[in-house]
Design a protein around this motif. Structure first.
Motif, PDB file in Angstrom:
ATOM      1  N   ASN A 212      84.859   8.172  29.089  1.00  0.00           N
ATOM      2  CA  ASN A 212      83.976   8.858  29.866  1.00  0.00           C
ATOM      3  C   ASN A 212      82.544   8.914  29.450  1.00  0.00           C
ATOM      4  N   GLN A 213      81.752   7.871  29.949  1.00  0.00           N
ATOM      5  CA  GLN A 213      80.369   7.798  29.615  1.00  0.00           C
ATOM      6  C   GLN A 213      79.499   9.059  29.843  1.00  0.00           C
ATOM      7  N   ALA A 214      79.949   9.848  30.452  1.00  0.00           N
ATOM      8  CA  ALA A 214      79.401  11.361  30.928  1.00  0.00           C
ATOM      9  C   ALA A 214      79.335  12.314  29.945  1.00  0.00           C
ATOM     10  N   CYS A 215      80.353  12.045  28.586  1.00  0.00           N
ATOM     11  CA  CYS A 215      80.263  13.138  27.448  1.00  0.00           C
ATOM     12  C   CYS A 215      78.992  13.394  27.057  1.00  0.00           C
ATOM     13  N   ASP A 216      78.732  14.581  26.435  1.00  0.00           N
ATOM     14  CA  ASP A 216      77.486  14.607  25.592  1.00  0.00           C
ATOM     15  C   ASP A 216      77.404  13.897  24.437  1.00  0.00           C
ATOM     16  N   GLU A 217      78.580  13.568  23.809  1.00  0.00           N
ATOM     17  CA  GLU A 217      78.831  12.915  22.842  1.00  0.00           C
ATOM     18  C   GLU A 217      80.193  12.131  22.793  1.00  0.00           C
ATOM     19  N   LEU A 218      79.915  10.578  22.872  1.00  0.00           N
ATOM     20  CA  LEU A 218      81.196   9.807  23.166  1.00  0.00           C
ATOM     21  C   LEU A 218      81.318   9.070  21.797  1.00  0.00           C
ATOM     22  N   HIS A 219      82.516   9.293  21.163  1.00  0.00           N
ATOM     23  CA  HIS A 219      82.669   8.728  19.601  1.00  0.00           C
ATOM     24  C   HIS A 219      83.649   7.369  19.944  1.00  0.00           C
ATOM     25  N   ILE A 220      83.632   6.293  19.695  1.00  0.00           N
ATOM     26  CA  ILE A 220      84.386   5.088  19.882  1.00  0.00           C
ATOM     27  C   ILE A 220      84.701   4.951  18.485  1.00  0.00           C
ATOM     28  N   VAL A 221      86.326   5.083  17.995  1.00  0.00           N
ATOM     29  CA  VAL A 221      86.610   4.896  16.660  1.00  0.00           C
ATOM     30  C   VAL A 221      87.397   3.826  16.572  1.00  0.00           C
ATOM     31  N   GLY A 222      87.828   3.537  15.219  1.00  0.00           N
ATOM     32  CA  GLY A 222      88.845   2.433  14.947  1.00  0.00           C
ATOM     33  C   GLY A 222      89.963   2.657  15.263  1.00  0.00           C
ATOM     34  N   ASN A 223      90.667   3.882  15.016  1.00  0.00           N
ATOM     35  CA  ASN A 223      92.379   3.897  15.417  1.00  0.00           C
ATOM     36  C   ASN A 223      92.450   5.276  15.536  1.00  0.00           C
ATOM     37  N   MET A 224      93.987   5.756  16.181  1.00  0.00           N
ATOM     38  CA  MET A 224      94.361   7.052  16.260  1.00  0.00           C
ATOM     39  C   MET A 224      93.931   7.903  15.309  1.00  0.00           C
ATOM     40  N   HIS A 225      94.279   7.642  14.141  1.00  0.00           N
ATOM     41  CA  HIS A 225      93.970   8.460  12.941  1.00  0.00           C
ATOM     42  C   HIS A 225      92.609   8.776  12.878  1.00  0.00           C
ATOM     43  N   GLU A 226      91.692   8.101  13.156  1.00  0.00           N
ATOM     44  CA  GLU A 226      90.125   8.628  13.048  1.00  0.00           C
ATOM     45  C   GLU A 226      90.055   9.534  14.174  1.00  0.00           C
ATOM     46  N   ARG A 227      90.571   9.053  15.270  1.00  0.00           N
ATOM     47  CA  ARG A 227      90.429   9.867  16.663  1.00  0.00           C
ATOM     48  C   ARG A 227      90.872  11.498  16.377  1.00  0.00           C
ATOM     49  N   LYS A 228      92.132  11.518  15.805  1.00  0.00           N
ATOM     50  CA  LYS A 228      92.593  13.046  15.451  1.00  0.00           C
ATOM     51  C   LYS A 228      92.164  13.637  14.479  1.00  0.00           C
ATOM     52  N   ALA A 229      91.488  12.814  13.538  1.00  0.00           N
ATOM     53  CA  ALA A 229      90.827  13.584  12.371  1.00  0.00           C
ATOM     54  C   ALA A 229      89.489  14.360  12.784  1.00  0.00           C
ATOM     55  N   MET A 230      88.849  13.480  13.667  1.00  0.00           N
ATOM     56  CA  MET A 230      87.648  13.741  14.035  1.00  0.00           C
ATOM     57  C   MET A 230      87.536  14.834  15.373  1.00  0.00           C
ATOM     58  N   MET A 231      88.634  14.804  15.952  1.00  0.00           N
ATOM     59  CA  MET A 231      88.871  15.834  17.052  1.00  0.00           C
ATOM     60  C   MET A 231      89.122  17.191  16.136  1.00  0.00           C
ATOM     61  N   ALA A 232      89.831  17.030  15.165  1.00  0.00           N
ATOM     62  CA  ALA A 232      90.174  18.277  14.396  1.00  0.00           C
ATOM     63  C   ALA A 232      89.185  18.786  13.765  1.00  0.00           C
ATOM     64  N   GLU A 233      88.050  17.943  13.236  1.00  0.00           N
ATOM     65  CA  GLU A 233      87.237  18.510  12.542  1.00  0.00           C
ATOM     66  C   GLU A 233      86.049  19.265  13.301  1.00  0.00           C
ATOM     67  N   ARG A 234      85.876  18.732  14.596  1.00  0.00           N
ATOM     68  CA  ARG A 234      84.940  19.295  15.350  1.00  0.00           C
ATOM     69  C   ARG A 234      85.394  20.531  16.257  1.00  0.00           C
ATOM     70  N   SER A 235      86.754  20.929  16.053  1.00  0.00           N
ATOM     71  CA  SER A 235      87.138  22.169  16.726  1.00  0.00           C
ATOM     72  C   SER A 235      87.426  23.413  15.849  1.00  0.00           C
ATOM     73  N   ASN A 236      87.353  24.476  16.793  1.00  0.00           N
ATOM     74  CA  ASN A 236      87.656  25.886  16.090  1.00  0.00           C
ATOM     75  C   ASN A 236      89.196  26.129  16.321  1.00  0.00           C
ATOM     76  N   ALA A 237      89.828  25.689  17.446  1.00  0.00           N
ATOM     77  CA  ALA A 237      91.086  25.932  17.862  1.00  0.00           C
ATOM     78  C   ALA A 237      91.541  24.455  18.753  1.00  0.00           C
ATOM     79  N   PHE A 238      92.942  24.802  18.820  1.00  0.00           N
ATOM     80  CA  PHE A 238      93.664  23.602  19.557  1.00  0.00           C
ATOM     81  C   PHE A 238      94.411  24.096  20.882  1.00  0.00           C
ATOM     82  N   LEU A 239      94.528  23.190  21.975  1.00  0.00           N
ATOM     83  CA  LEU A 239      95.249  23.592  23.089  1.00  0.00           C
ATOM     84  C   LEU A 239      95.718  22.449  23.616  1.00  0.00           C
ATOM     85  N   ALA A 240      97.073  22.523  23.809  1.00  0.00           N
ATOM     86  CA  ALA A 240      97.921  21.322  24.380  1.00  0.00           C
ATOM     87  C   ALA A 240      98.242  21.791  26.001  1.00  0.00           C
ATOM     88  N   LEU A 241      97.807  21.083  26.789  1.00  0.00           N
ATOM     89  CA  LEU A 241      98.097  20.968  28.312  1.00  0.00           C
ATOM     90  C   LEU A 241      99.282  20.051  28.631  1.00  0.00           C
TER      91      LEU A 241
END
Length: 198
Positions: free
Chosen positions: A80-109
């Motif tokens: 999604n190029q419309a994101c205010d920030e779009l981070h393209i990372v090397g793998n799923m581990h980096e993805r999940k770590a960055m998502m967790a670091e940037r958040s105050n809470a988590f919600l699963a839909l």
């Protein structure tokens, strides 16, 4: 809207829309709630399915959107190029770590195996004390009811404690669940004022 969001919620959800229209409606409502309250959405960075819907709704309501997507999924989930920030990372581990670091809470839909994996990992991290951020499960149309029933059976069979189940809050009511997450994270106006008094 100020450049600094008042809170940041990580949303895990499907890269498909699901069979029932209510799933898309729920994703739209979650994004609108976040955006209308000056919040930030952190999510998997895709443009398809519920992922794209929640991001679009957040932006449309004035919120900020941070997407994190592995290079291998840029084409598959359509970054999604419309994101205010779009981070393209090397793998799923980096993805999940960055998502967790940037958040105050988590919600699963509602979502598939990727959503389950992200939910279970962040829940495991919480029980191990790696973070103390609240976790919510949006049980729209009883999507997660059978899973929750199975999880309760792991408690009755002695593989989990009731306290571990208490680390996640399940609800089908979007405003109440989101309000709980923001409050429990200490990022609501009321909790911020309380901290200043203390």
């Amino acid at each position: 809207m100020s450049s600094t969001p008042s809170f940041s919620i990580c949303v895990y959800c499907g890269s498909r829309p699901g069979e029932l229209p209510v799933y898309a409606q729920a994703a739209r409502a979650v994004g609108a709630w976040i955006g209308q309250r000056g919040g930030q959405l952190v999510y998997g960075g895709g443009r398809t399915g519920l992922m794209g819907i929640v991001a679009e709704a957040t932006k449309a309501a004035g919120g900020r959107v941070v997407g994190v997507i592995p290079q291998a999924l840029v084409d598959k989930e359509v970054a999604n190029q419309a994101c205010d920030e779009l981070h393209i990372v090397g793998n799923m581990h980096e993805r999940k770590a960055m998502m967790a670091e940037r958040s105050n809470a988590f919600l699963a839909l509602p979502g598939g195996i990727g959503t389950f994996e992200e939910l279970f990992e962040v829940w495991t991290w919480r029980q191990l004390g790696y973070h103390d951020k609240p976790i919510g499960l949006l049980n729209i149309e009883h999507y997660y009811s059978q899973l929750l029933g199975f999880l309760e059976s792991t408690v009755s069979n002695g593989f989990m404690g009731a306290w571990q189940m208490d680390l996640i809050r399940s609800s089908d009511h979007i405003p109440d669940l989101l309000e709980f997450l923001v409050e429990a994270a200490g990022t609501s106006p009321q909790s911020k004022n309380l901290r200043e008094v203390l």
